[in-house]
Design a protein around this motif. Sequence first.
Motif, PDB file in Angstrom:
ATOM      1  N   ASN A 126       6.182  -2.815  17.955  1.00 23.36           N
ATOM      2  CA  ASN A 126       6.792  -3.341  16.607  1.00 23.36           C
ATOM      3  C   ASN A 126       7.690  -2.055  15.989  1.00 23.36           C
ATOM      4  N   PHE A 127       9.147  -2.274  16.771  1.00 23.38           N
ATOM      5  CA  PHE A 127      10.172  -1.752  15.726  1.00 23.38           C
ATOM      6  C   PHE A 127       9.732  -1.129  15.075  1.00 23.38           C
ATOM      7  N   ILE A 128      10.875  -2.891  13.929  1.00 21.96           N
ATOM      8  CA  ILE A 128      10.824  -3.138  12.860  1.00 21.96           C
ATOM      9  C   ILE A 128       9.108  -3.672  11.980  1.00 21.96           C
ATOM     10  N   PRO A 129       9.430  -2.826  11.114  1.00 25.28           N
ATOM     11  CA  PRO A 129       7.652  -3.256   9.701  1.00 25.28           C
ATOM     12  C   PRO A 129       8.981  -4.907   9.779  1.00 25.28           C
ATOM     13  N   SER A 130       7.234  -5.504   9.348  1.00 27.14           N
ATOM     14  CA  SER A 130       7.257  -7.548   9.117  1.00 27.14           C
ATOM     15  C   SER A 130       7.079  -6.995   7.542  1.00 27.14           C
ATOM     16  N   ARG A 131       7.607  -8.292   7.789  1.00 29.34           N
ATOM     17  CA  ARG A 131       7.241  -8.287   5.559  1.00 29.34           C
ATOM     18  C   ARG A 131       6.306  -8.280   5.439  1.00 29.34           C
ATOM     19  N   ASN A 132       5.536  -7.373   4.428  1.00 29.71           N
ATOM     20  CA  ASN A 132       4.452  -7.047   4.089  1.00 29.71           C
ATOM     21  C   ASN A 132       3.773  -7.488   2.530  1.00 29.71           C
ATOM     22  N   HIS A 133       3.154  -8.295   2.400  1.00 29.22           N
ATOM     23  CA  HIS A 133       2.998  -8.380   0.955  1.00 29.22           C
ATOM     24  C   HIS A 133       1.764  -8.182   0.203  1.00 29.22           C
ATOM     25  N   SER A 134       0.710  -7.474   1.158  1.00 25.47           N
ATOM     26  CA  SER A 134       0.023  -6.423   0.669  1.00 25.47           C
ATOM     27  C   SER A 134      -0.075  -5.415   1.371  1.00 25.47           C
ATOM     28  N   VAL A 135       0.618  -4.640   0.175  1.00 24.66           N
ATOM     29  CA  VAL A 135       0.135  -2.958   0.837  1.00 24.66           C
ATOM     30  C   VAL A 135      -0.899  -2.193   1.715  1.00 24.66           C
ATOM     31  N   CYS A 136      -2.280  -2.535   1.074  1.00 24.62           N
ATOM     32  CA  CYS A 136      -3.594  -2.382   1.939  1.00 24.62           C
ATOM     33  C   CYS A 136      -4.535  -3.172   0.693  1.00 24.62           C
ATOM     34  N   MET A 137      -5.607  -3.090   0.954  1.00 27.09           N
ATOM     35  CA  MET A 137      -7.272  -3.317   0.634  1.00 27.09           C
ATOM     36  C   MET A 137      -6.793  -3.512  -1.141  1.00 27.09           C
TER      37      MET A 137
END
Length: 455
Positions: A326-337
């Motif tokens: 995981n060199f580059i982060p993926s699209r993250n729609h939910s920062v955390c719970m």
Amino acid sequence: MKAYKLSYYLVVTDLLDETSDTPNRMVYATRSGKALIIKDNIYQLLVAGDFDKVPMEMMASLLANHVIVRSSEDELTSILEENEIEIDNDDSLGYTIQPGANCQLGCDYCGQEHTEKTMSEEHQEKMLRRIESMIEPRHKRLSITWYGGEPILALKQIRTLTPRLKAIAQKHGLTYFSDMITNGLGLKTRVFEELAGELDVSHFQITLDGTATQHDQRRITKKGGNTFDTIVKNIVRVTDHPIYQEKGCSIVIRCNINNGNKEDIRNLVWYLASLGLKDKITFDFQPVTDWGDNAAAENSMSKEEFGAYEIERMIEVIQLGFTYNNFIPSRNHSVCMVVDEKSEVFDAYGNIYSCWEVPYTPVYEGSDFQYGHLDKDASEFRKDPMRDWNSSIPTNDSWCKSCKFLPVCGGGCPKKWLEKTPACPSFKFNIEDRLVLEYLTNRTNNVAQLLTETA
């Protein structure tokens, strides 16, 4: 007015393969979480706004990956709307359960206050009813994280709760998944066999803060005893066990790093490689941060320093043969719970939270972060200030509204921003190096050998 514009949410490398007649650049579109290799002459057309000169097939790819967007689009609004839609449609229902409040360790940066309290049968019953009441037709998976304190010290409660949680999942047609955050001290062979077997815990996070030299100064028992050798022996025995492969288990080694142990982490990585763990574990390098009001970050590196340090460790683990994809982060729609109102943390006292950094931390007792209790009706619950994180971004005090990394970061940690502490992730400070690693990975099947040859 032109129909298209370059997205604001881009990170572009310097020229790669500079000696080539047609050098490339990596263009990382955080709106999609995708990195594209683009010829520099094409990139120059994009910068100039000459979109009609870009080949049609390339234009389609650039639009699909949000490198180019409609000129009329308000990208921040689009990002936040996409986040809310994804959260509302998420098919996984996740909970963190702290079955006990005790821990054998007295780590120097821990903000928790431990007691021998375990979750009562009454609170277990109420928690199970609450979890089941949250299930909707969209849900396809029930995900449980066992946390503490040290969850293995409350194994009795895990034994009681697991079959009932699995029964709830089965009743509603959900798959069941569970993982555990453990210090590893009690992860003996027989305990692992039970956890990975009938209790269906398949993923473990275990912290090692260096070799014995450093780890045994930072993560000692409350009586002052050393823990490193025991934890490593447990890891070796667990990863050698047939069940580890049969059940598809995994262990991630978390390293909490500051100026005190940063040099010894390299020794740890080499030591674990020498034990034959390269194909069995992965690493998660994290800076030591404040926990509550304990000022644990006083001896930590700056974010910029940690970003450079992290890249060094990433390259090193790859060279040694560990997996690091995981060199580059993926699209993250939910920062955390915290942004999913159905995801909750239950502690051993029956308190309900949206964030697992809050329980057992004295500074948060009675605060809005501790918003509910299993003995109370939901109408009596406080409003958790973190639940509205996405909708607050355009007007809150964070830097997120103007940050190019918002689509892949989501804000990092809403709680820290509410506490006036910048929560930017490390990849913000080493993304160019990560993109080069991604580029090298795309060019070769053996990035470890390539990095070794060019070192």
